[in-house]
Design a protein around this motif. Sequence first.
Motif, PDB file in Angstrom:
ATOM      1  N   UNK A 126      40.217  10.838  11.328  1.00 30.97           N
ATOM      2  CA  UNK A 126      41.449  10.596  10.566  1.00 30.97           C
ATOM      3  C   UNK A 126      42.109   9.275  10.951  1.00 30.97           C
ATOM      4  N   UNK A 127      41.296   8.211  10.946  1.00 34.59           N
ATOM      5  CA  UNK A 127      41.845   6.897  11.266  1.00 34.59           C
ATOM      6  C   UNK A 127      41.242   5.821  10.373  1.00 34.59           C
ATOM      7  N   UNK A 128      41.894   4.675  10.386  1.00 36.41           N
ATOM      8  CA  UNK A 128      41.419   3.559   9.591  1.00 36.41           C
ATOM      9  C   UNK A 128      40.057   3.088  10.090  1.00 36.41           C
ATOM     10  N   UNK A 129      39.327   2.459   9.188  1.00 36.97           N
ATOM     11  CA  UNK A 129      38.064   1.858   9.566  1.00 36.97           C
ATOM     12  C   UNK A 129      37.710   0.772   8.564  1.00 36.97           C
ATOM     13  N   UNK A 130      36.698   0.034   8.866  1.00 42.46           N
ATOM     14  CA  UNK A 130      36.265  -1.046   7.980  1.00 42.46           C
ATOM     15  C   UNK A 130      34.772  -1.268   8.155  1.00 42.46           C
ATOM     16  N   UNK A 131      34.090  -1.487   7.030  1.00 40.69           N
ATOM     17  CA  UNK A 131      32.671  -1.845   7.041  1.00 40.69           C
ATOM     18  C   UNK A 131      32.514  -3.135   6.250  1.00 40.69           C
ATOM     19  N   UNK A 132      31.891  -4.116   6.865  1.00 44.08           N
ATOM     20  CA  UNK A 132      31.619  -5.398   6.215  1.00 44.08           C
ATOM     21  C   UNK A 132      30.108  -5.572   6.150  1.00 44.08           C
ATOM     22  N   UNK A 133      29.597  -5.810   4.947  1.00 44.52           N
ATOM     23  CA  UNK A 133      28.161  -6.015   4.762  1.00 44.52           C
ATOM     24  C   UNK A 133      27.874  -7.505   4.602  1.00 44.52           C
ATOM     25  N   UNK A 134      26.921  -8.018   5.366  1.00 39.93           N
ATOM     26  CA  UNK A 134      26.426  -9.364   5.106  1.00 39.93           C
ATOM     27  C   UNK A 134      25.451  -9.281   3.947  1.00 39.93           C
ATOM     28  N   UNK A 135      25.901  -9.750   2.796  1.00 36.27           N
ATOM     29  CA  UNK A 135      25.059  -9.809   1.614  1.00 36.27           C
ATOM     30  C   UNK A 135      24.470 -11.218   1.542  1.00 36.27           C
ATOM     31  N   UNK A 136      24.570 -11.862   0.395  1.00 32.55           N
ATOM     32  CA  UNK A 136      23.983 -13.186   0.219  1.00 32.55           C
ATOM     33  C   UNK A 136      24.465 -13.754  -1.102  1.00 32.55           C
ATOM     34  N   UNK A 137      24.416 -15.072  -1.236  1.00 33.07           N
ATOM     35  CA  UNK A 137      24.582 -15.650  -2.565  1.00 33.07           C
ATOM     36  C   UNK A 137      23.541 -15.057  -3.506  1.00 33.07           C
ATOM     37  N   UNK A 138      22.392 -14.664  -2.933  1.00 37.98           N
ATOM     38  CA  UNK A 138      21.315 -14.049  -3.704  1.00 37.98           C
ATOM     39  C   UNK A 138      21.643 -12.649  -4.185  1.00 37.98           C
ATOM     40  N   UNK A 176      32.163  -7.560   1.380  1.00 37.48           N
ATOM     41  CA  UNK A 176      30.874  -8.238   1.498  1.00 37.48           C
ATOM     42  C   UNK A 176      31.123  -9.685   1.875  1.00 37.48           C
ATOM     43  N   UNK A 177      30.173 -10.237   2.609  1.00 39.86           N
ATOM     44  CA  UNK A 177      30.151 -11.660   2.932  1.00 39.86           C
ATOM     45  C   UNK A 177      28.875 -12.221   2.314  1.00 39.86           C
ATOM     46  N   UNK A 178      29.000 -13.300   1.557  1.00 40.59           N
ATOM     47  CA  UNK A 178      27.887 -13.819   0.765  1.00 40.59           C
ATOM     48  C   UNK A 178      27.604 -15.264   1.137  1.00 40.59           C
ATOM     49  N   UNK A 179      26.786 -15.494   2.145  1.00 46.86           N
ATOM     50  CA  UNK A 179      26.524 -16.868   2.577  1.00 46.86           C
ATOM     51  C   UNK A 179      25.658 -17.641   1.580  1.00 46.86           C
ATOM     52  N   UNK A 246      34.798  -9.616  -2.074  1.00 46.28           N
ATOM     53  CA  UNK A 246      33.581 -10.444  -1.999  1.00 46.28           C
ATOM     54  C   UNK A 246      33.957 -11.828  -1.494  1.00 46.28           C
ATOM     55  N   UNK A 247      33.197 -12.339  -0.530  1.00 46.94           N
ATOM     56  CA  UNK A 247      33.527 -13.594   0.133  1.00 46.94           C
ATOM     57  C   UNK A 247      32.317 -14.521   0.132  1.00 46.94           C
ATOM     58  N   UNK A 248      32.292 -15.433  -0.846  1.00 46.34           N
ATOM     59  CA  UNK A 248      31.196 -16.388  -0.979  1.00 46.34           C
ATOM     60  C   UNK A 248      31.586 -17.698  -0.299  1.00 46.34           C
ATOM     61  N   UNK A 249      30.714 -18.199   0.555  1.00 44.19           N
ATOM     62  CA  UNK A 249      30.931 -19.468   1.253  1.00 44.19           C
ATOM     63  C   UNK A 249      29.628 -20.264   1.186  1.00 44.19           C
ATOM     64  N   UNK A 250      29.730 -21.586   0.862  1.00 43.89           N
ATOM     65  CA  UNK A 250      30.912 -22.405   0.610  1.00 43.89           C
ATOM     66  C   UNK A 250      31.404 -22.287  -0.825  1.00 43.89           C
ATOM     67  N   UNK A 251      32.521 -23.006  -1.111  1.00 40.69           N
ATOM     68  CA  UNK A 251      33.166 -22.896  -2.408  1.00 40.69           C
ATOM     69  C   UNK A 251      32.254 -23.363  -3.542  1.00 40.69           C
TER      70      UNK A 251
END
Length: 269
Positions: A126-138, A176-179, A246-251
Motif C-alpha cells: 500500500x505504497x507509491x512505486x514507479x517503474x521506468x522502462x528503457x525503450x528506444x527510438x525504435x 518510458x525512456x526512448x534513447x 514518454x521521454x525521447x532524447x535528443x530533441x
Amino acid sequence: MNNKRILITGAGSGFGEGTAIGLAQLGHQVIAGVQISPQVTALRLKAKELGLENNLRVERLDILDPYDVNYALTWDIDILLSNAGMGEAGPVFEIPVDLVRRNFETNVFAPLDLAQKFIAKFINEKRKGKVVFTSSMGGLFTPAGYGIYVSTKHALEAIAEALQNELKPYNIQIQTINPGAYLTGYNETMADNPFRWLDDSKNFTKRADMRATFDSLLGTPEGRLDPKEMIDAMIEIVPSETGKFRNVVPKFVEDMLKDHQLKAWENTI
C-alpha cells in the motif's frame, strides 16, 4: 527531491551503469543489477574508487534467472528502472525464429515478469512505486534491418501505456525512456549479430548489403551520439515524481519520430 531507493537492471555497462553512478552521486540509494559475475566485481571496484560504496550496491541480476529474480524481490525499492535488454538485427523475412523468441524473452517477457512482481509488492505494501522502462527510438518506428529488435520495443511501449492507465488507482507511476542512436556499443554489437547466421550461399540477403544498411544508420554523426547526454537525462527522469510518460532524447529524434508517424498515414504499397 527526496532520495529514492532505485533498482536498475542491465547496469553492467552503457546507460545502466552511467545512470547508476549518477544517481548514487546525487545521494539516491541505488542497487545496480548486472548480468554476469565479472561485471559485479568491476562495478564494485568503480564504486569504491568513486567513494560511492554507501550509495551504490552492486548485485548480480540476470533477469532470465528465476533465482536472481526471487532474490531481487527481497530488496526494498521505490523505483524499478527496467533497463536490461539485447538486440537481434537482420532481415525479418530470413532471421531464424528462435532468435526472435530469445529477443522477446529478454526484452519483453522477462521485464514484464519482473515489473509485475514489483508492482504486486508495491500494491500489497500500500505504497507509491514507479517503474521506468528503457525503450528506444525504435519503439516508435521501424528501420529496415532492425525490425525484430524494434518490434520488442514496440511491444514494450504498448505494455507500458496499458500499465500507466491500469495503475493510476494504485498511485504507481510508469514511464518510458526512448534513447536515440547513442554510441554505447549496444547498437554496434546488435549490428554484428546477423553475421553469425547470414550465409551468402543460402540467404537472399547478402552480407555486404546488410553491412551497408547498418553503416548507413550507424556510420553517421546522428548514429554515434555522445551517451552522456542520455545518461544525464535518465538521471533527471528516473527519480522525478513528475514528467512526461514518454521521454525521447535528443530533441531532433523526437521531432523526426513525430514527422515519421504523421507520414505513416500517407504510406502506400
